[in-house]
Design an enzyme around this catalytic site. Structure first.
Site, short mmCIF file in Angstrom:
data_model
loop_
_atom_site.label_atom_id
_atom_site.label_comp_id
_atom_site.label_asym_id
_atom_site.label_seq_id
_atom_site.Cartn_x
_atom_site.Cartn_y
_atom_site.Cartn_z
N LYS A 1 0.85 -1.18 0.00
CA LYS A 1 0.00 0.00 0.00
C LYS A 1 0.89 1.23 0.00
O LYS A 1 1.45 1.61 1.03
CB LYS A 1 -0.93 0.06 1.21
CG LYS A 1 -2.01 1.15 1.03
CD LYS A 1 -2.63 1.61 2.33
CE LYS A 1 -1.89 2.77 2.96
NZ LYS A 1 -1.90 4.03 2.15
N GLU B 1 9.62 1.20 11.20
CA GLU B 1 10.64 2.26 11.17
C GLU B 1 9.88 3.57 11.19
O GLU B 1 9.19 3.92 10.23
CB GLU B 1 11.52 2.12 9.92
CG GLU B 1 12.83 2.90 10.02
CD GLU B 1 12.76 4.22 9.30
OE1 GLU B 1 12.40 5.22 9.97
OE2 GLU B 1 13.05 4.27 8.10
N CYS C 1 14.14 10.43 7.33
CA CYS C 1 14.08 10.01 8.73
C CYS C 1 15.44 10.10 9.42
O CYS C 1 15.51 10.21 10.64
CB CYS C 1 13.53 8.60 8.84
SG CYS C 1 14.48 7.36 7.92
N GLU D 1 9.96 15.70 15.79
CA GLU D 1 10.52 15.57 14.44
C GLU D 1 9.91 16.63 13.53
O GLU D 1 8.69 16.73 13.40
CB GLU D 1 10.24 14.18 13.89
CG GLU D 1 10.92 13.92 12.55
CD GLU D 1 10.69 12.50 12.06
OE1 GLU D 1 11.59 11.97 11.37
OE2 GLU D 1 9.62 11.91 12.35
#
Length: 482
Positions: free
Chosen positions: A176, A251, A285, A385
């Site tokens: 997906k 992750e 990331c 973040e």
């Protein structure tokens, strides 16, 4: 955007055209133009894809690994032949500058090629038995049906990173892609169709996480879920996976510290710090999210860093700038709000801090490369973040302080250290609490390493031997003569 492409679901080897009233528009973030539409799939499409994968699973697992890998290698060859066209697709749907888009295509090809080589490296173990004449074997076998949930920041490379090892290990796969950037995965599926991959072994379905993703993750037919995405998404996946005790690999991003000691090569550290912060518009990331500089060189570093950031070229990805647009309006607005909140809490904006201005930026999702200072460890911009082109500069007094500040995070994916001190390197190896530690270099990570994080950065990982083993479970066989 390159070659004509299918934009329907790819299920059981067939393309399923979307209903006109049930589509998701795909937008070019550089100019807000709609470049395609894809189906807004839901539970019905999830079940069809999972059924197709389940039906194909036994035959695919019985297929010799070298034959499974041959399909993956053939696709890698086709991908390299059509690299420019795929780069155009990535630029159009994600906004990545040309050179960086080409790099993503090359990275996806390497993922396919590398994991194809594992076909002859699927190994088990034997152990001595307490019983006379008995043998105990530990085999590595596929899980069955793997669901791969793909992020929008590297839509092609992460798709390859998940499906290549899964297929070579003997699993069937349902991918997906993120609804913002679904085209790369659909084009990759078309290459697997072209090389004759058996029906149902790979399926790609498009839709939102709330509908399609939830249905895929919550199904009893799903044996393993691998996600690269947000902490919020990771928590939801774990909750739904718990219903059927499905295996997960997550992750979930990072808040990487970038430590510059007083003995570092200053110009080199500046250049690498800028690259690690602003590559892909900061949407990585492993990005340098927190730059910590020894107090004795802080002003000197700040001056050089600021000049380098102000020299970055921002513009149309086709013109190969240093920095392209943010991927979407919500992502642009999120970064804008985070900078405003930082200023409200006392941060100083040294450059940038708002949307780009000028005729070239009237359409699209553009944010200025930004540098903040006068920060404290408790500020939201230091804790959360950012995932955007915003650099935070902080100072430290000594190496104890550097390690303390670096480790003071809810995340634990990547960390960077620039120093000539052997003692500092050894301490960092032992004391930095991150899954990856880069010394005098920045990413991307090596494909034969192991990309893994601690704390909110997730569980499990990708790449290398340990990443490949994510897609296999162990089976113990007791062979008794009686």
């Amino acid at each position: 955007m390159g070659r004509e492409m299918n934009t329907g679901h790819f299920i059981a080897g067939e393309w399923c055209v979307a209903k006109p009233d049930s589509v998701i528009p795909v937008e070019n973030p550089a100019n807000c133009e709609i470049i395609a539409t894809v189906p807004a799939g839901g539970r019905a499409e999830a079940e069809r894809a999972l059924d197709a994968a389940s039906e194909a699973a036994k035959a695919w697992a019985r297929t010799p690994a070298v034959e499974r890998a041959a399909y993956v290698q053939k696709v890698a060859t086709l991908l390299r032949e059509r690299s420019e066209s795929f780069a155009e697709t990535i630029m159009a749907e994600q906004g990545k500058p040309l050179t960086q888009a080409r790099g993503e295509v090359a990275g996806a090809a390497v993922q396919l090629e590398y994991h194809a080589q594992w076909a002859r490296r699927i190994e088990g173990d034997t152990v001595a038995s307490d019983n006379a004449g008995e043998h105990i074997l530990m085999l590595r076998v596929p899980y069955g049906v793997v669901v791969g949930l793909i992020p929008w920041n590297y839509p092609l490379t992460v798709t390859a990173r998940k499906l290549a090892p899964a297929l070579v290990a003997g699993n069937t796969v349902v991918i997906k892609p993120h609804e913002v950037t679904p085209l790369s995965a659909l084009r990759l599926a078309a290459l697997f169709e072209e090389v004759g991959l058996p029906r149902g072994v790979l399926n790609v379905v498009t839709g939102t996480g709330l509908e399609l993703g939830e249905a895929l993750v919550g199904s009893s037919k799903t044996n393993l879920i691998t996600l690269t995405g947000s902490v919020r998404a990771g928590r939801e996946v774990m909750r739904r996976a718990a219903d059927h005790i499905s295996q997960v690999s997550l992750e979930l991003g990072g808040k990487a510290p970038f430590i510059v000691c007083d003995d570092a090569d200053l110009d080199y550290a500046v250049e690498r710090a800028v690259f690690a912060r602003f590559r892909n518009c900061g949407q990585v990331c492993t990005s340098n999210e927190r730059t910590y500089v020894h107090h004795s060189i802080f002003e000197q570093f700040k001056e050089k860093f600021l000049a380098r950031v102000q020299s970055l070229r921002v513009g149309d990805p086709r013109n190969d700038p240093d920095v392209g647009p943010k991927v979407s309006r919500p992502e642009l607005e999120k970064v804008e709000m985070m900078v405003a909140r930082a200023v409200e809490q006392g941060a100083e904006v040294l450059t940038g801090g708002s949307r780009m201005e000028g005729a070239e930026f009237e359409r699209g999702y553009w944010f200025q490369p930004t540098v903040l200072t006068n920060l404290t460890p408790s500020m939201d911009i230091v804790r959360q973040e950012v995932f955007g082109p915003v650099a935070s500069l902080l100072s430290f007094s000594d190496f104890d302080d550097a390690l303390k500040q670096a480790n003071d995070s809810d995340y634990g994916l990547s960390a960077y250290l620039f120093t000539r001190s052997y003692q500092n390197v050894m301490r960092a190896m032992n004391e930095l609490e991150f899954g990856e530690v880069y010394v005098n270099r920045v990413g991307p990570e090596a494909i034969n390493g192991y990309h893994t994080g601690y704390r909110l950065s997730g569980i499990g990982g990708d790449d290398g031997r340990y990443g490949f083993e994510t897609y296999m479970r162990k089976k113990t066989i007791y062979l008794s003569p009686n």
